[in-house]
Write a protein that holds these residues in place. Structure first.
Motif, PDB file in Angstrom:
ATOM      1  N   ASP A 148    -126.530   9.619-100.165  1.00  0.00           N
ATOM      2  CA  ASP A 148    -126.522   9.467-101.619  1.00  0.00           C
ATOM      3  C   ASP A 148    -126.517   7.983-101.996  1.00  0.00           C
ATOM      4  N   GLY A 226    -126.211  13.761-105.553  1.00  0.00           N
ATOM      5  CA  GLY A 226    -125.054  14.592-105.213  1.00  0.00           C
ATOM      6  C   GLY A 226    -125.048  15.919-105.968  1.00  0.00           C
ATOM      7  N   ALA A 229    -123.612  16.378-109.721  1.00  0.00           N
ATOM      8  CA  ALA A 229    -123.314  15.020-110.205  1.00  0.00           C
ATOM      9  C   ALA A 229    -123.214  14.993-111.732  1.00  0.00           C
ATOM     10  N   PRO A 298    -118.163   9.700-106.628  1.00  0.00           N
ATOM     11  CA  PRO A 298    -117.932  10.952-105.906  1.00  0.00           C
ATOM     12  C   PRO A 298    -116.947  10.746-104.741  1.00  0.00           C
ATOM     13  N   ASP A 306    -120.781  10.727 -96.591  1.00  0.00           N
ATOM     14  CA  ASP A 306    -121.952  10.529 -97.454  1.00  0.00           C
ATOM     15  C   ASP A 306    -123.214  10.869 -96.648  1.00  0.00           C
ATOM     16  N   ASN A 310    -124.374  16.695 -98.960  1.00  0.00           N
ATOM     17  CA  ASN A 310    -124.070  16.597-100.402  1.00  0.00           C
ATOM     18  C   ASN A 310    -125.314  16.568-101.282  1.00  0.00           C
TER      19      ASN A 310
END
Ligand code: AHN
Ligand code: ZN
Length: 330
Positions: A148, A226, A229, A298, A306, A310
């Motif tokens: 991300d 994400g 989000a 996040p 990460d 996600n």
């Protein structure tokens, strides 16, 4: 019964058709129907953006002074060129928070470089060398995959580049991938210097890829993949480009993405757009902003989590289609 349904669908198509054209027909009331048809906005392909993110993550950690970093730079430049952009790779050296000299590359692809009316789209392409926000302290010096944080913005912009390559919008578009955004001072360095972040965009602002480069406005995409989000309105964006914030959030709402683009204030984020704004191009940052995580980002931000797990195509679609619409309606 069937007829009624067909008629209803017919009306629906008519209404959607009118809605799609309304924005442009107000601005260009003298335009003919034929020209209005040409403003149709392409459909952003979230599968394509997702694959671009996977491809970057598969390359390895995109950390300056490493082979994976150099290979990724070559790949990104080649991909922009493949979609018809004129590509400039700006190679330079910057000094990191700890004195390390970093070989960086900012990669800029220009579509219709002869046009005066220009839009600047950007994202950072490097990934952070430290998972210094991880709950497990033993991971703090481990690099992050940055699916991300880094790869998502680039993935969305590569898909936008692919769309522009197939059908030119009225405006000229420049897409910049900035380096060394995420090499900022970790807590153990005892430095709190904000200027240790965004080294690539700072370099570009001192020395743009074209002397005197101008664009009407800029949009930064940071962590735009994400699942679930929520993009609140980042406050430097509001300070420098409040009209553009409204335009982008209104466009998202009109397209049905209001649950991603929340009309609430986010925090101030020191990011690449700050230096593009100081350079003189009013720019916004599309970045998730939360009130319920310590960082405001996040939970997986700057952690070893990460990763691709996600990344959600629905979020990529919401962001990509919104930005693509803003671009094609200009
Ligand atoms: C700082 O944490 C100082 N700025 C956040 C900008 C950022 C980091 N975006 C992605 N990684
Ligand atoms: Zn980061």
């Amino acid at each position: 019964m069937k007829k009624t349904i067909n008629r209803k669908i017919g009306y629906l198509v008519l209404i959607i058709g009118l809605a799609a054209c309304s924005a442009k027909s107000v601005k260009h009331s003298e335009d003919t129907t034929v020209e209005e048809a040409s403003i149709a906005v392409p459909s952003f392909d979230a599968d394509s953006a997702y694959a671009y993110i996977e491809r970057q993550v598969a390359q390895g950690y995109r950390i300056p002074n490493t082979p994976a970093h150099r290979a990724t730079a070559d790949y990104l430049a080649a991909e922009l060129a493949r979609h018809g952009a004129s590509v400039e790779v700006q190679a330079g050296t910057v000094t990191a928070y700890d004195g390390t000299e970093l070989s960086i590359r900012n990669i800029i692809g220009s579509f219709s470089p002869e046009k005066k009316n220009r839009i600047f789209l950007f994202a950072h392409w490097d990934s952070r060398p430290y998972a210094d926000n991880d709950a497990d302290k033993s991971k703090h010096r481990t690099p992050i995959a940055g699916a991300d944080d880094g790869a998502s913005g680039v993935g969305v912009l590569l898909e936008i580049a692919r769309q522009i390559g197939q059908k030119q919008p009225d405006a000229g578009v420049d897409i910049a991938f900035f380096d060394a955004e995420d090499y900022g001072a970790p807590y153990w360095s005892r430095s709190t210097d904000e200027e240790t972040w965004a080294l690539g965009s700072q370099y570009w602002a001192r020395q743009p890829h074209k002397p005197g480069y101008r664009a009407r406005f800029g949009i930064l995409l940071d962590m735009v993949g994400g699942a679930g989000a929520q993009f609140r309105q980042e406050q430097f964006s509001e300070y420098y480009a409040s009209g553009l914030v409204k335009q982008v959030w209104n466009t998202a709402k009109r397209l049905g993405y209001g649950h991603y683009f929340i009309e609430e204030a986010g925090g101030y984020v020191n990011d690449d757009h700050l230096y593009v704004n100081r350079y003189g191009i009013p720019s916004i940052d599309i970045i998730p902003c939360y009130h319920d995580t310590e960082s405001g980002f996040p939970a997986y931000w700057h952690t070893v989590d990460d990763t691709m797990k996600n990344i959600d195509r629905a979020t990529l679609k919401a962001v990509g289609q919104t930005v693509l619409t803003v671009v094609y309606e200009e």
